[in-house]
Scaffold this motif. Sequence first.
Motif, short mmCIF file in Angstrom:
data_model
loop_
_atom_site.label_atom_id
_atom_site.label_comp_id
_atom_site.label_asym_id
_atom_site.label_seq_id
_atom_site.Cartn_x
_atom_site.Cartn_y
_atom_site.Cartn_z
N VAL A 38 -1.02 0.00 -4.36
CA VAL A 38 -1.09 -0.92 -5.49
C VAL A 38 -2.52 -1.39 -5.75
O VAL A 38 -2.78 -2.03 -6.77
CB VAL A 38 -0.15 -2.14 -5.30
CG1 VAL A 38 1.30 -1.70 -5.25
CG2 VAL A 38 -0.52 -2.94 -4.07
N VAL A 39 -3.43 -1.11 -4.84
CA VAL A 39 -4.83 -1.52 -4.99
C VAL A 39 -5.71 -0.28 -5.13
O VAL A 39 -5.32 0.81 -4.70
CB VAL A 39 -5.29 -2.36 -3.79
CG1 VAL A 39 -4.49 -3.66 -3.70
CG2 VAL A 39 -5.18 -1.59 -2.48
N PRO A 40 -6.89 -0.44 -5.75
CA PRO A 40 -7.82 0.70 -5.88
C PRO A 40 -8.25 1.22 -4.52
O PRO A 40 -8.22 0.46 -3.55
CB PRO A 40 -9.00 0.10 -6.63
CG PRO A 40 -8.47 -1.13 -7.30
CD PRO A 40 -7.36 -1.64 -6.42
N PRO A 41 -8.64 2.47 -4.47
CA PRO A 41 -8.82 3.43 -5.56
C PRO A 41 -7.48 4.03 -6.01
O PRO A 41 -6.43 3.56 -5.59
CB PRO A 41 -9.73 4.50 -4.93
CG PRO A 41 -9.37 4.48 -3.47
CD PRO A 41 -9.02 3.04 -3.17
N LEU A 42 -7.53 5.10 -6.77
CA LEU A 42 -6.30 5.71 -7.26
C LEU A 42 -5.43 6.24 -6.14
O LEU A 42 -4.21 6.24 -6.23
CB LEU A 42 -6.62 6.84 -8.24
CG LEU A 42 -7.14 6.39 -9.60
CD1 LEU A 42 -7.57 7.59 -10.44
CD2 LEU A 42 -6.09 5.57 -10.34
N ALA A 47 -5.60 10.62 7.33
CA ALA A 47 -5.25 9.58 8.29
C ALA A 47 -6.39 8.57 8.50
O ALA A 47 -6.13 7.38 8.66
CB ALA A 47 -4.85 10.21 9.62
N ASP A 48 -7.63 9.03 8.48
CA ASP A 48 -8.74 8.09 8.67
C ASP A 48 -8.81 7.07 7.54
O ASP A 48 -9.01 5.88 7.78
CB ASP A 48 -10.07 8.84 8.77
CG ASP A 48 -10.20 9.64 10.07
OD1 ASP A 48 -9.45 9.35 11.04
OD2 ASP A 48 -11.04 10.56 10.10
N ALA A 49 -8.64 7.53 6.31
CA ALA A 49 -8.65 6.62 5.16
C ALA A 49 -7.49 5.63 5.25
O ALA A 49 -7.66 4.44 4.96
CB ALA A 49 -8.58 7.40 3.86
N MET A 50 -6.33 6.11 5.69
CA MET A 50 -5.17 5.22 5.82
C MET A 50 -5.35 4.21 6.93
O MET A 50 -4.99 3.05 6.79
CB MET A 50 -3.89 6.03 6.05
CG MET A 50 -3.37 6.73 4.83
SD MET A 50 -3.29 5.66 3.36
CE MET A 50 -2.37 4.28 3.96
N ARG A 51 -5.93 4.64 8.03
CA ARG A 51 -6.20 3.71 9.14
C ARG A 51 -7.10 2.58 8.65
O ARG A 51 -6.83 1.40 8.90
CB ARG A 51 -6.82 4.44 10.32
CG ARG A 51 -7.14 3.52 11.50
CD ARG A 51 -7.67 4.31 12.69
NE ARG A 51 -6.60 5.02 13.35
CZ ARG A 51 -5.75 4.47 14.22
NH1 ARG A 51 -5.85 3.19 14.53
NH2 ARG A 51 -4.80 5.19 14.78
N ASP A 52 -8.15 2.93 7.94
CA ASP A 52 -9.07 1.91 7.41
C ASP A 52 -8.35 0.99 6.43
O ASP A 52 -8.54 -0.23 6.46
CB ASP A 52 -10.27 2.56 6.73
CG ASP A 52 -11.20 3.27 7.68
OD1 ASP A 52 -11.10 3.05 8.92
OD2 ASP A 52 -12.05 4.05 7.20
N ARG A 53 -7.53 1.56 5.56
CA ARG A 53 -6.79 0.77 4.57
C ARG A 53 -5.83 -0.19 5.24
O ARG A 53 -5.76 -1.37 4.89
CB ARG A 53 -6.04 1.71 3.61
CG ARG A 53 -5.06 1.03 2.70
CD ARG A 53 -5.74 0.10 1.68
NE ARG A 53 -4.75 -0.68 0.98
CZ ARG A 53 -4.66 -2.01 1.02
NH1 ARG A 53 -5.54 -2.72 1.69
NH2 ARG A 53 -3.72 -2.64 0.35
#
Length: 142
Positions: A38-42, A47-53
């Motif tokens: 629901v938040v940026p970016p698109l 997995a690394d990006a998801m862990r950070d998110r």
Amino acid sequence: MDTTEITALLDARSAAIHAKDLDRLMSFYADDIVYFDVVPPLFYAGADAMRDRFADWFARWSGPIGQQTEDVHVEDGGDVAVVRMLIRTSGTLATGREVGYWVRATDGLRRGAGGWTIAHEHVSLPVEFPQGTAAMHLVPGG
């Protein structure tokens, strides 16, 4: 169609979110996860990006994160499955504000040697037009 494994995975994922257990939460996602949030970016990819998110999201809460699922529908097609559901997220933000809101979620899962993992997730909020604001006051059946 036996969806017991998938619903158990979703329940365990909700428990990991409630406890803000990042390692446990990541165990439910495929390494090549694509996540529309629901938040940026698109989208977030990998997995690394998801862990950070998720780490950033967890830090925004002062305590446990409530997770209540409703209207869970599972379509199992052998080694792939699609799940759609409503999820109520609630708790106290780090700012001290109490929140509770429903989102729509759709998950695409794959079954591999280690069991089911979430390969795609899409979380959304309805939008109030023409204001362009999220409709965070809606409840199931309302």
